[in-house]
Design a protein around this motif. Structure first.
Motif, short mmCIF file in Angstrom:
data_model
loop_
_atom_site.label_atom_id
_atom_site.label_comp_id
_atom_site.label_asym_id
_atom_site.label_seq_id
_atom_site.Cartn_x
_atom_site.Cartn_y
_atom_site.Cartn_z
N MET A 197 70.50 -0.05 -0.52
CA MET A 197 70.99 1.09 0.24
C MET A 197 71.45 2.17 -0.75
O MET A 197 72.20 1.89 -1.66
N ASP A 198 70.98 3.39 -0.56
CA ASP A 198 71.35 4.44 -1.51
C ASP A 198 72.78 4.94 -1.27
O ASP A 198 73.39 4.65 -0.24
N ARG A 199 73.29 5.70 -2.21
CA ARG A 199 74.69 6.17 -2.16
C ARG A 199 74.95 7.09 -0.98
O ARG A 199 76.03 7.06 -0.40
N ILE A 200 73.98 7.92 -0.63
CA ILE A 200 74.17 8.83 0.50
C ILE A 200 74.30 8.03 1.79
O ILE A 200 75.21 8.27 2.59
N THR A 201 73.43 7.07 1.99
CA THR A 201 73.49 6.21 3.17
C THR A 201 74.81 5.47 3.23
O THR A 201 75.45 5.42 4.29
N GLN A 202 75.24 4.90 2.12
CA GLN A 202 76.51 4.19 2.09
C GLN A 202 77.67 5.10 2.47
O GLN A 202 78.54 4.70 3.25
N LEU A 203 77.68 6.31 1.94
CA LEU A 203 78.75 7.26 2.22
C LEU A 203 78.76 7.63 3.70
O LEU A 203 79.81 7.60 4.35
N ILE A 204 77.61 7.98 4.24
CA ILE A 204 77.53 8.39 5.64
C ILE A 204 77.98 7.25 6.55
O ILE A 204 78.74 7.45 7.49
N GLN A 205 77.53 6.04 6.26
CA GLN A 205 77.92 4.91 7.09
C GLN A 205 79.40 4.57 6.95
O GLN A 205 80.05 4.21 7.92
N LYS A 206 79.94 4.71 5.75
CA LYS A 206 81.37 4.45 5.56
C LYS A 206 82.22 5.45 6.33
O LYS A 206 83.34 5.14 6.75
N LEU A 207 81.70 6.64 6.54
CA LEU A 207 82.41 7.65 7.33
C LEU A 207 82.33 7.34 8.83
O LEU A 207 82.99 7.99 9.63
N GLY A 208 81.54 6.35 9.20
CA GLY A 208 81.45 5.95 10.60
C GLY A 208 80.37 6.66 11.38
O GLY A 208 80.36 6.63 12.61
N ILE A 209 79.45 7.31 10.68
CA ILE A 209 78.35 8.00 11.34
C ILE A 209 77.17 7.04 11.40
O ILE A 209 76.71 6.55 10.38
N ARG A 210 76.71 6.77 12.58
CA ARG A 210 75.64 5.80 12.78
C ARG A 210 74.27 6.47 12.86
O ARG A 210 74.15 7.63 13.24
N SER A 211 73.25 5.70 12.55
CA SER A 211 71.89 6.23 12.51
C SER A 211 71.32 6.51 13.89
O SER A 211 70.20 7.00 14.01
#
Length: 108
Positions: free
Chosen positions: A1-15
């Protein structure tokens, strides 16, 4: 998982949000060329819209939706942490992108 994906998901934004994908691509563009931060509406939204075959307005709306989702239902404490201050109100899309950009740039 790339850093951008990790950051976005950690913020609670789902795909499940289309804005999730727009945000990921927007962050990729900004990390390649930070001049996008100076012209969010004119260039960043345009290039994201072109990539996904959408209008600038629909990209902006979808990004506002994910920012609001993060603020209202996501990991707001982490957002405060990466912004470097306690945010008093929901950031604009431009502010949100800038916060994420600077965190990704400094947390290598």
């Amino acid at each position: 998982m790339d850093r951008i994906t990790q950051l976005i998901q950690k913020l609670g934004i789902r795909s499940t949000y289309c804005g999730y994908h727009y945000l990921h691509y927007a962050m990729t563009l900004c990390l390649r060329d930070e001049n996008y931060l100076l012209h969010i509406w004119k260039y960043l939204y345009s290039d994201v819209a072109l990539h996904y075959g959408k209008s600038r307005s629909s990209v902006e709306h979808a990004l506002r939706t994910v920012v609001a989702a993060c603020w209202n239902h996501g990991n707001r404490e982490f957002l405060h942490e990466i912004s470097g201050c306690r945010l008093e109100q929901c950031p604009t899309v431009g502010e949100f992108i800038e916060i994420l950009f600077h965190w990704l740039e400094t947390d290598k």
